[in-house]
Design a protein around this motif. Structure first.
Motif, short mmCIF file in Angstrom:
data_model
loop_
_atom_site.label_atom_id
_atom_site.label_comp_id
_atom_site.label_asym_id
_atom_site.label_seq_id
_atom_site.Cartn_x
_atom_site.Cartn_y
_atom_site.Cartn_z
N ILE A 45 0.71 -1.24 0.07
CA ILE A 45 -0.14 0.03 -0.05
C ILE A 45 1.03 1.23 0.04
O ILE A 45 0.47 2.32 -0.71
N VAL A 46 1.98 1.07 0.84
CA VAL A 46 2.92 2.46 0.81
C VAL A 46 3.55 2.46 -0.37
O VAL A 46 3.57 3.67 -0.91
N TRP A 47 4.00 1.48 -0.99
CA TRP A 47 4.50 1.64 -2.38
C TRP A 47 3.40 2.28 -3.39
O TRP A 47 3.68 3.05 -4.08
N GLY A 48 2.19 1.82 -3.45
CA GLY A 48 1.37 2.36 -4.30
C GLY A 48 1.08 3.73 -4.16
O GLY A 48 0.76 4.41 -5.10
N VAL A 49 0.63 4.15 -3.01
CA VAL A 49 0.50 5.41 -2.53
C VAL A 49 1.68 6.38 -3.20
O VAL A 49 1.65 7.41 -3.89
N GLY A 50 2.92 5.95 -2.77
CA GLY A 50 4.20 6.54 -3.23
C GLY A 50 4.23 6.56 -4.86
O GLY A 50 4.57 7.76 -5.47
N VAL A 73 7.45 1.88 -12.49
CA VAL A 73 8.24 0.65 -11.53
C VAL A 73 7.66 0.65 -9.93
O VAL A 73 7.52 -0.77 -9.53
N GLY A 74 7.44 1.64 -9.10
CA GLY A 74 6.63 1.44 -7.81
C GLY A 74 5.46 0.96 -7.88
O GLY A 74 5.24 0.16 -7.02
N PHE A 75 4.68 1.10 -8.82
CA PHE A 75 3.19 0.62 -8.86
C PHE A 75 3.38 -0.80 -9.21
O PHE A 75 2.66 -1.61 -8.60
N TYR A 76 4.26 -1.16 -10.14
CA TYR A 76 4.48 -2.69 -10.82
C TYR A 76 4.87 -3.67 -9.32
O TYR A 76 4.45 -4.43 -9.51
N GLN A 77 5.77 -2.87 -8.80
CA GLN A 77 6.41 -3.63 -7.63
C GLN A 77 5.48 -3.78 -6.54
O GLN A 77 5.24 -4.86 -5.89
N ALA A 78 4.60 -2.76 -6.55
CA ALA A 78 3.33 -3.00 -5.42
C ALA A 78 2.54 -4.10 -5.79
O ALA A 78 2.09 -5.01 -4.66
#
Length: 322
Positions: free
Chosen positions: A11-16, A246-251
């Motif tokens: 979730i933190v990754w997604g918001v970031g 990349v952040g969203f795909y990681q999340a």
């Protein structure tokens, strides 16, 4: 790491990621306002993203697995790269000619529903079921998004343009989760283990044929892109493509076997509306939201808050069931 902690981190990754993804809408809006041709807007972002990600993958010694995957399944990356990236950014670039960035960002949140509704067509295992509570919460968020638009509709110049923009952004909102989820499934089936950065780079390389076509069309219609457009596209590639994408795909990769958590990660993209509005207020002197905007934002945050609670509660139950 417990299932709940993993979900919380996702979730933190997604918001970031939504913070950086919002730069696409802001930059597209600025480029369209300065007369930049839409083909170069769609083309340059992905084109600049390839060397940026290439260097990251190379220095992390992760290039060989990607090259192997590209050689083994080139059509897979061309297909889902063109759909998930090429069509997406082409649609958003054209839409920016007709609507401001805040409206495009808001309409794009349809992808929250699209990801869940496409699940039965993408998966063959338990992930094909649509989590009912998450679906209801996502509908609440979308309702809040549309409430935001009521106070702004009278400021738009052309209803026809609004409709064109709406359907283009809706197309982008469908192909974005489709390309992301489908590629993960295919890689699972082929036993090709790639991380988020490798997947984004692979999809960017896969959409090169479309980028070449866009470049040819852009050159014929408007000549070479301006230096300002190149600089803006480079910023978009770095902030939105690299940090945001990349952040969203990681999340999503962190929770790809948990459909409830996946729905919540996709729902974190509603924060793009807030970040885009703040960006346009600073860069383009966009006015503060009025009563409809405030009500819409309240509904959105209510929905996303319940989304977070529902997902963390579901993850805790999953952990205790094993």
């Amino acid at each position: 790491m417990t299932e709940q902690n993993k979900t919380l981190r996702a979730i933190v990754w997604g918001v970031g990621a939504s913070l950086f993804l919002s730069s696409t809408f802001i930059i597209n809006s600025l480029i369209s306002g300065s007369g930049g041709h839409w083909t170069w807007t769609a083309n340059l972002r992905s084109l600049f993203l390839i060397p940026i990600l290439g260097l990251v993958v190379y220095f992390n010694k992760q290039l060989s697995p990607l090259i192997k995957a590209l050689k083994q399944e080139p059509l897979v990356f061309i297909k889902w790269g063109t759909i998930g990236f090429g069509i997406l950014y082409t649609a958003l670039a054209i839409a920016s000619l007709f609507s401001p960035g805040w409206m495009i960002a808001a309409t794009f949140q349809i992808n929250i529903l699209a990801g869940m509704l496409l699940a039965p067509l993408i998966y063959k295992d338990s992930r094909k079921s649509i989590p009912q509570r998450a679906l209801v919460l996502s509908i609440i968020i979308i309702a809040g998004v549309f409430v935001m638009q009521f106070e702004k509709v009278d400021q738009l110049d052309s209803l026809a343009g609004v409709l064109i923009s709406f359907f283009l952004v809706m197309l982008g909102a469908i192909v974005w989760p489709l390309g992301n989820r489908k590629l993960m499934v295919v890689l699972e089936e082929k036993d090709l283990k790639l991380n988020a950065i490798q997947r984004v780079l692979g999809m960017s390389i896969g959409c090169l044929p479309l980028l070449i076509i866009l470049g040819i069309v852009g050159y014929q219609q408007a000549g070479l892109p301006t230096l300002t457009q190149c600089e803006s596209s480079l910023y978009s590639a770095f902030f939105s493509g690299f940090l945001g994408g990349v952040g969203f795909y990681q999340a999503t990769q962190m929770v790809n076997r948990n459909p409830v958590a996946m729905a919540t990660i996709e729902a974190t993209q509603v924060f793009e509306i807030i970040f885009t509005l703040l960006g346009e207020m600073y860069l383009r002197n966009t006015a503060l939201p009025g009563i409809f905007g405030q009500i819409g934002i309240f509904i959105v945050f209510l929905g996303i808050s319940f989304h977070f609670w529902n997902t963390l509660n579901h993850s805790r139950k999953l952990a205790t069931s094993f």
